[in-house]
Design a protein around this motif. Structure first.
Motif, PDB file in Angstrom:
ATOM      1  N   ALA A   1       0.858  -1.184   0.000  1.00 49.13           N
ATOM      2  CA  ALA A   1       0.000   0.000   0.000  1.00 49.13           C
ATOM      3  C   ALA A   1       0.894   1.234   0.000  1.00 49.13           C
ATOM      4  CB  ALA A   1      -0.910  -0.001   1.219  1.00 49.13           C
TER       5      ALA A   1
ATOM      6  N   SER B   1      -1.476   8.052   0.470  1.00 46.74           N
ATOM      7  CA  SER B   1      -1.864   9.092  -0.482  1.00 46.74           C
ATOM      8  C   SER B   1      -1.774  10.472   0.154  1.00 46.74           C
ATOM      9  CB  SER B   1      -3.288   8.837  -0.979  1.00 46.74           C
ATOM     10  OG  SER B   1      -4.211   9.099   0.064  1.00 46.74           O
TER      11      SER B   1
ATOM     12  N   ARG C   1      -4.488   8.588   3.718  1.00 43.87           N
ATOM     13  CA  ARG C   1      -5.009   7.217   3.760  1.00 43.87           C
ATOM     14  C   ARG C   1      -4.043   6.256   3.092  1.00 43.87           C
ATOM     15  NH1 ARG C   1     -11.098   6.798   1.818  1.00 43.87           N
ATOM     16  NH2 ARG C   1     -10.099   4.857   1.280  1.00 43.87           N
ATOM     17  N   TRP C   2      -4.031   5.014   3.568  1.00 44.47           N
ATOM     18  CA  TRP C   2      -3.247   3.962   2.932  1.00 44.47           C
ATOM     19  C   TRP C   2      -4.085   3.370   1.815  1.00 44.47           C
ATOM     20  CZ3 TRP C   2       1.737   3.372   3.510  1.00 44.47           C
ATOM     21  CH2 TRP C   2       2.350   3.868   4.652  1.00 44.47           C
ATOM     22  N   GLU C   3      -3.596   3.473   0.595  1.00 44.52           N
ATOM     23  CA  GLU C   3      -4.281   2.959  -0.585  1.00 44.52           C
ATOM     24  C   GLU C   3      -3.599   1.676  -1.038  1.00 44.52           C
ATOM     25  OE1 GLU C   3      -6.986   4.381  -1.649  1.00 44.52           O
ATOM     26  OE2 GLU C   3      -6.846   6.248  -0.523  1.00 44.52           O
TER      27      GLU C   3
END
Length: 52
Positions: free
Chosen positions: A15, A18, A22-24
């Motif tokens: 991940a 962003s 947030r962790w995408e």
């Protein structure tokens, strides 16, 4: 910033954080080597030094 998460024996997901904080998730799962390659390939434009 990127991270690898261990899912099981020699199985990882990746991940990136962003601009929203947030962790995408990045696509796929695989070995440490495979997922490191995914991170480098997909995030390569962001890993390049500024050429100003």
């Amino acid at each position: 910033m990127a991270r690898l998460t261990e899912l099981g024996r020699n199985r990882y997901s990746a991940a990136f954080r962003s601009h929203t904080g947030r962790w995408e998730p990045l696509p796929g799962t695989g070995s440490l080597d495979e997922m490191t390659e995914v991170i480098v390939t997909l995030l390569q434009p962001y890993l390049q030094p500024d050429n100003y």
